[in-house]
Design a protein around this motif. Structure first.
Motif, PDB file in Angstrom:
ATOM      1  N   ASP A  41       4.852  -1.005   3.656  1.00  0.00           N
ATOM      2  CA  ASP A  41       4.017  -0.974   4.848  1.00  0.00           C
ATOM      3  C   ASP A  41       4.490   0.090   5.824  1.00  0.00           C
ATOM      4  N   THR A  42       3.533   0.801   6.420  1.00  0.00           N
ATOM      5  CA  THR A  42       3.809   1.737   7.505  1.00  0.00           C
ATOM      6  C   THR A  42       2.907   1.381   8.677  1.00  0.00           C
ATOM      7  N   PHE A 370      -9.812   0.855   1.443  1.00  0.00           N
ATOM      8  CA  PHE A 370      -8.700   1.125   0.552  1.00  0.00           C
ATOM      9  C   PHE A 370      -9.042   2.322  -0.315  1.00  0.00           C
ATOM     10  N   ALA A 371      -8.022   2.872  -0.977  1.00  0.00           N
ATOM     11  CA  ALA A 371      -8.229   4.033  -1.825  1.00  0.00           C
ATOM     12  C   ALA A 371      -7.219   4.010  -2.955  1.00  0.00           C
ATOM     13  N   ASP A 382      -1.616   5.061  -7.219  1.00  0.00           N
ATOM     14  CA  ASP A 382      -1.172   3.902  -6.441  1.00  0.00           C
ATOM     15  C   ASP A 382      -2.375   3.332  -5.694  1.00  0.00           C
ATOM     16  N   VAL A 383      -2.193   2.178  -5.058  1.00  0.00           N
ATOM     17  CA  VAL A 383      -3.249   1.544  -4.281  1.00  0.00           C
ATOM     18  C   VAL A 383      -2.848   1.562  -2.813  1.00  0.00           C
ATOM     19  N   VAL A 384      -3.699   2.139  -1.971  1.00  0.00           N
ATOM     20  CA  VAL A 384      -3.438   2.256  -0.535  1.00  0.00           C
ATOM     21  C   VAL A 384      -4.491   1.443   0.202  1.00  0.00           C
ATOM     22  N   LEU A 385      -4.043   0.557   1.116  1.00  0.00           N
ATOM     23  CA  LEU A 385      -4.957  -0.369   1.767  1.00  0.00           C
ATOM     24  C   LEU A 385      -4.747  -0.375   3.270  1.00  0.00           C
ATOM     25  N   VAL A 391      -0.699   0.475   7.334  1.00  0.00           N
ATOM     26  CA  VAL A 391      -1.194   0.920   6.034  1.00  0.00           C
ATOM     27  C   VAL A 391      -0.231   0.400   4.984  1.00  0.00           C
ATOM     28  N   SER A 392      -0.762  -0.249   3.951  1.00  0.00           N
ATOM     29  CA  SER A 392       0.065  -0.839   2.899  1.00  0.00           C
ATOM     30  C   SER A 392      -0.167  -0.106   1.588  1.00  0.00           C
ATOM     31  N   VAL A 393       0.908   0.057   0.810  1.00  0.00           N
ATOM     32  CA  VAL A 393       0.838   0.716  -0.488  1.00  0.00           C
ATOM     33  C   VAL A 393       1.398  -0.207  -1.555  1.00  0.00           C
TER      34      VAL A 393
END
Length: 400
Positions: A41-42, A370-371, A382-385, A391-393
């Motif tokens: 998480d950021t 998400f992307a 990867d999955v970025v949400l 922002v969570s990865v």
């Protein structure tokens, strides 16, 4: 410990992140493990704003995908990848709108310098905010911001639609139900006024999502529209767009995604239907599309309309797997593509359910929330949400 060694530990021991392993038999395939590392998480900088929509692109040119986020304070945040699933956060850039919220975002190169620029669709004000990339991830607002488009923007795509080697802006709109195009004049000189691109006659259904890609292999970008009743494709023969081809869904398209699912080198169209199934269509002769595969029993009805769909080659086998995000409870599902066709009643699925936090409802998912892409630079998607004020990865932990 190296990332590969750490991946093995998580894949064998961390069921919470949905890691699974097994002999995925196929054309020469061997034993594989698929899953995610720990969630990373950021936080969004300054005053705890909420992420609304996000998009991926290599903003600073280092080979790793970065993130642009439109937040609840009418700002764009730039997140520069550190290569490990975390991001450095820097300057915020105001979005010119008076009310409503950012509904969509897209990244693409308008100026031809090889660096992606940013467009934000502002839902409440019927306009766009456009930002040019200074070359290192710093954004400069377009002098004509905000750009009025005369409709409520629900989807944005950046693509060269007319074949002049300049990326144009394609919009899906409500009020009225339309597709609109802003033609790029080149460099930083700006865009022509938007024009309407018909995708139906009579009472045109409401567009919910749009996507663009070359679906028929002729080198021209085609347009996909997910509506309340069907999936529509406008193919591009190199001149005027053709009349839309319709694939009936009998319900709203939850989300759409484009990627090569069968490994033949052509992009296929995938749609999430009723939160329960992923249907994939491939281009067929004569400008038509045929059903390639239908993955059933992915989720359950009644989890409301906020959902997402992405395609990526998570196991590096040359064909796309599927990421599905579902709410209530907040969940990310990875559907493994084993080369099936027709109906698949029991797809291979691994799932990660976001933990509930007191006073919240867990992960907030939505269209454009998400992307899928490689933010770590290791060649694996990867999955970025978006996840509230951060922002969570989910970092890909695929092993062979």
């Amino acid at each position: 410990m190296s990332r590969r060694g750490r991946s093995l530990v998580w894949a064998l021991s961390l069921g919470a992140l949905g890691a699974l392993s097994g002999p995925f038999f196929g054309c020469g395939e061997s034993f594989r493990t698929v899953g995610f590392l720990d969630r990373r998480d950021t936080a969004l900088p300054g005053g705890n704003p909420t992420a609304q929509v996000l998009g991926l692109g290599d903003l600073d040119g280092d080979g790793k995908l970065d993130v642009a986020v439109a937040n609840s304070r009418n700002e764009v945040n730039v997140f520069i990848s550190k290569g490990d699933g975390f991001f450095a956060t820097g300057t915020v850039f105001p979005v010119e709108q008076l009310n409503g919220g950012s509904r969509s975002i897209a990244l693409g190169d308008f100026t031809g310098d090889g660096r992606p620029d940013v467009v934000v669709g502002n839902g409440g004000t019927r306009n766009l905010s456009i930002f040019f990339n200074g070359g290192d991830g710093r954004l400069a607002p377009y002098a004509s911001n905000p750009v009025d488009v005369g409709c409520t923007v629900v989807g944005v795509s950046i693509v060269d639609l007319d074949g002049d080697a300049q990326a144009d802006i394609v919009l899906g709109c409500t009020n009225q139900n339309e597709l609109r195009v802003l033609r790029n004049r080149g460099g930083t000189s700006g865009f022509d006024a938007s024009y309407v691109l018909p995708y139906g006659t009579g009472q045109v259904p409401t567009p919910r999502q749009i996507a663009t890609a070359d679906l028929d292999g002729n080198g021209q970008a085609d347009i996909v529209v997910g509506t309340d009743a069907d999936l529509r494709v406008l193919t591009n023969p190199g001149g005027a767009m053709t009349a839309a081809v319709s694939m009936p869904l009998n319900m709203r398209s939850g989300a759409i995604a484009i990627g090569d699912v069968n490994g033949n080198g052509l992009a296929d169209v995938s749609v999430l239907v009723g939160q329960q199934e992923v249907r994939v269509y491939e281009y067929a002769t004569g400008g038509t599309f045929s059903l390639l595969v239908d993955y059933l029993n992915i989720g359950q009805m009644g989890r409301n309309t906020n959902q997402g769909l992405g395609v990526g080659d998570f196991l590096k086998r040359g064909r796309g797997d599927f990421v599905v995000t579902l709410p209530n409870p907040s969940e990310v599902k990875l559907v493994v593509n084993r080369g099936e066709s027709n109906m698949v009643n029991q797809p291979t699925v691994t799932s990660y359910e976001f933990p509930m936090v007191t006073g919240t409802t867990g992960l907030t998912v939505s269209d454009n929330g998400f992307a899928v892409g490689d933010v770590t630079g290791d060649g694996l998607p990867d999955v970025v949400l978006r996840n509230g004020a951060q922002v969570s990865v989910l970092v890909n932990a695929a092993l062979q």
